[in-house]
Design a protein around this motif. Structure first.
Motif, short mmCIF file in Angstrom:
data_model
loop_
_atom_site.label_atom_id
_atom_site.label_comp_id
_atom_site.label_asym_id
_atom_site.label_seq_id
_atom_site.Cartn_x
_atom_site.Cartn_y
_atom_site.Cartn_z
N LEU A 23 0.83 -1.21 0.00
CA LEU A 23 0.00 0.00 0.00
C LEU A 23 0.86 1.26 0.00
CD1 LEU A 23 -2.81 -0.90 2.57
CD2 LEU A 23 -3.09 -0.59 0.11
N ALA A 24 1.86 1.29 0.89
CA ALA A 24 2.70 2.48 1.02
C ALA A 24 3.53 2.71 -0.24
CB ALA A 24 3.62 2.33 2.24
N CYS A 25 4.13 1.66 -0.76
CA CYS A 25 4.96 1.80 -1.96
C CYS A 25 4.12 2.10 -3.19
CB CYS A 25 5.79 0.54 -2.17
SG CYS A 25 7.09 0.30 -0.94
N GLY A 26 2.94 1.49 -3.27
CA GLY A 26 2.06 1.77 -4.40
C GLY A 26 1.62 3.22 -4.43
N ALA A 27 1.27 3.75 -3.25
CA ALA A 27 0.86 5.16 -3.17
C ALA A 27 2.02 6.08 -3.50
CB ALA A 27 0.32 5.45 -1.77
N GLN A 28 3.20 5.81 -2.95
CA GLN A 28 4.35 6.66 -3.20
C GLN A 28 4.76 6.62 -4.67
OE1 GLN A 28 5.51 8.80 -1.32
NE2 GLN A 28 7.55 9.34 -2.03
N LEU A 29 4.69 5.44 -5.28
CA LEU A 29 5.02 5.32 -6.70
C LEU A 29 4.09 6.17 -7.54
CD1 LEU A 29 6.73 3.81 -8.87
CD2 LEU A 29 4.92 2.07 -8.90
N MET A 30 2.80 6.13 -7.23
CA MET A 30 1.81 6.89 -7.98
C MET A 30 2.05 8.39 -7.83
SD MET A 30 -2.25 6.02 -8.11
CE MET A 30 -2.61 6.51 -6.43
N VAL A 31 2.38 8.83 -6.62
CA VAL A 31 2.61 10.24 -6.35
C VAL A 31 3.83 10.76 -7.10
CG1 VAL A 31 3.35 11.85 -4.55
CG2 VAL A 31 1.44 10.33 -4.13
N VAL A 32 4.94 10.03 -7.01
CA VAL A 32 6.18 10.47 -7.66
C VAL A 32 6.05 10.40 -9.17
CG1 VAL A 32 8.64 10.02 -7.90
CG2 VAL A 32 7.57 9.80 -5.67
#
Length: 482
Positions: A23-32
């Motif tokens: 969840l955390a990495c997926g969200a961060q990937l989408m943001v960046v």
């Protein structure tokens, strides 16, 4: 390692910890990704929607300003309202804004969608990181944070390649629409895995501070972006700059008198924090503008496809990632000041080299070479500045100090792009060349030279007198200049 959740506050019992990491990495990937992926799609957006040169900047800047301006408020809201609520709200806003942007048929809708995307990103960035720190401890936390950081770093290269591949194969709309299924999957997973959080703190959020600083930054960026077409003395530029001054003044008043200020201004009196954030803002300006101009140059001037443009910039992104990893071992050996000075000067050299581009440049000597050089310089500046910005900060202000770095990076990128795009526009207008492509390239070259000047200023700020005792890194070891 225990694979199930250990604390009842965030994750439902029996749910594996790996779910939080995803969840955390997926969200961060989408943001960046969304901070970069649109760069390669800009020419197609311009052709289909008729975007002006100023509007193209705001496809990038709208996202950066709302993201950076609201980041501190979102981080505070995560602590007060709860990680689950802010994470789900961020995913919802980001996904719906991506859908609206992908379906846009006019510039206004696209730009509005990008602004709202930034709001969603501001909620996702701190809440995704908090999910990891709340659920992982000890060695598990170190491993999870390293994966989260690697995801952020690799998103740069991935964003350029994905942007090129999606734009070439499916069209520009899908660089935004791709977020819809990803966002839906994240929302469903988070809803099923995270325990509803309860408010632990009744203190108010500093909405006046968040609104005034965000609108002030937007007004200043808009004013700068209009100079190229209308000049400094035009009514719209003067009004925008005055409005920015008034709004930022109100922000200062709100922070001084508010019951729960977003930014405790006293923290900026610490020389190390102020210096580090000035440098990070300069770095954000250089990196955002360089990627913007390179993407336009390769497609509009050299005639490269979006996919080829993205692939051409992968080596640069790889150097940025590898250099950031290497700087971790260089910091104890050389100290923060030396790394920042060296990185600033190397960046300047690469940007001056990049300014030698012409309408008929070859890839190896005029794009690959200089981008690798400036990326090497940029990659060793970030870590020392983050270390400096958080050195000696107590636990009460740790979140604020970290948030200020991210805010400086995003708003510096937005204002830097507006300023350098204005420089390019003015240089193009005053070029003596009779060929239109040569005039455009002249504008890009002058902008790159100015970016090189900013890189030199980064080095000079680091060399400023009286800094030696302040340039220390966070950690068990004290790292000072030698």
């Amino acid at each position: 390692m225990n694979s199930v959740y250990q604390s009842p506050r965030v994750l439902k019992p029996t749910v594996p910890l790996v779910v939080v990491l995803v969840l955390a990495c997926g969200a961060q990937l989408m943001v960046v990704l969304d901070g970069l992926i649109v760069n390669v799609a800009l020419p197609q957006m311009q052709a289909e929607l008729g975007l002006s040169a100023s509007a193209q900047q705001w496809v990038v800047n709208g996202y950066l300003i709302s993201f950076g301006g609201l980041l501190l408020l979102a981080a505070r809201a995560t602590d007060l309202i709860g990680h689950r609520k802010i994470f789900l709200a961020g995913v919802t806003v980001f996904t719906l804004a991506s859908l609206a942007g992908g379906l846009a048929h006019d510039p206004a809708t696209l730009l509005a969608a990008r602004l709202v995307q930034g709001i969603g990103a501001a909620a996702l960035a701190p809440s995704s990181l908090s999910l990891l720190t709340m659920t992982h401890t000890g060695e598990q936390r170190t491993r999870a944070l390293s994966i989260w950081s690697a995801t952020s770093g690799s998103a740069g290269a991935l964003g350029l390649v994905l942007g090129g591949a999606i734009t070439s194969g499916l069209g520009w709309r899908w660089v935004l629409l791709i977020n819809v299924p990803i966002g839906a999957a994240l929302w469903i997973s988070a809803s099923a895995s995270l325990i509803p959080s309860h408010n632990r703190d009744r203190r108010p959020l500093d909405l006046p501070g968040a609104v005034t600083v965000t609108l002030g930054a937007a007004a200043l960026t808009f004013g700068i972006s209009q100079v190229g077409g209308y000049g400094w003395t035009s009514e719209r530029v003067i009004v925008a700059v005055l409005a920015a001054a008034a709004l930022l003044g109100l922000f200062v008043v709100a922070e001084q008198r508010g019951p729960a200020p977003l930014v405790q201004l006293s923290i900026l009196r610490r020389g190390n924090i102020l210096v580090a954030n000035v440098i990070v803002a300069g770095l954000g300006a250089i990196m955002t503008a360089t990627l913007y101009f390179l993407s336009l140059y390769q497609q509009r001037v050299l005639g490269d496809s979006p996919l080829r443009t993205g692939l051409a910039l992968v080596p640069m992104s790889a150097v940025l990632t590898l250099g950031a990893i290497t700087s971790k071992s260089l910091l104890p050996r050389f100290g923060a000041r030396r790394l920042v000075v060296a990185g600033g000067l190397v960046m300047a050299g690469g940007l001056v080299w990049l300014a030698t581009i012409s309408a008929h440049s070859d890839y190896l000597p005029h794009i690959l070479g200089p981008t690798l050089v400036w990326a090497a310089g940029a990659s060793i500046v970030t870590l020392p500045c983050v270390a400096l910005a958080t050195a000696g900060v107590d636990a009460e202000h740790a979140g604020l100090a970290s948030g200020l770095v991210n805010t400086a990076r995003q708003t510096g990128g937005a204002m830097g792009l507006a300023a350098l795009a204005t420089v390019a526009s003015r240089a193009t207008a005053h070029s003596r060349s009779t060929e239109s492509l040569d005039r455009v390239v002249h504008g890009y070259s002058v902008a790159m030279l100015v970016a090189g000047g900013i890189a030199v200023l980064v080095a000079l700020v680091a060399l400023g007198p009286g800094r030696t005792k302040r340039w220390k890194a966070v950690g068990s070891d004290t790292i000072a200049d030698r």
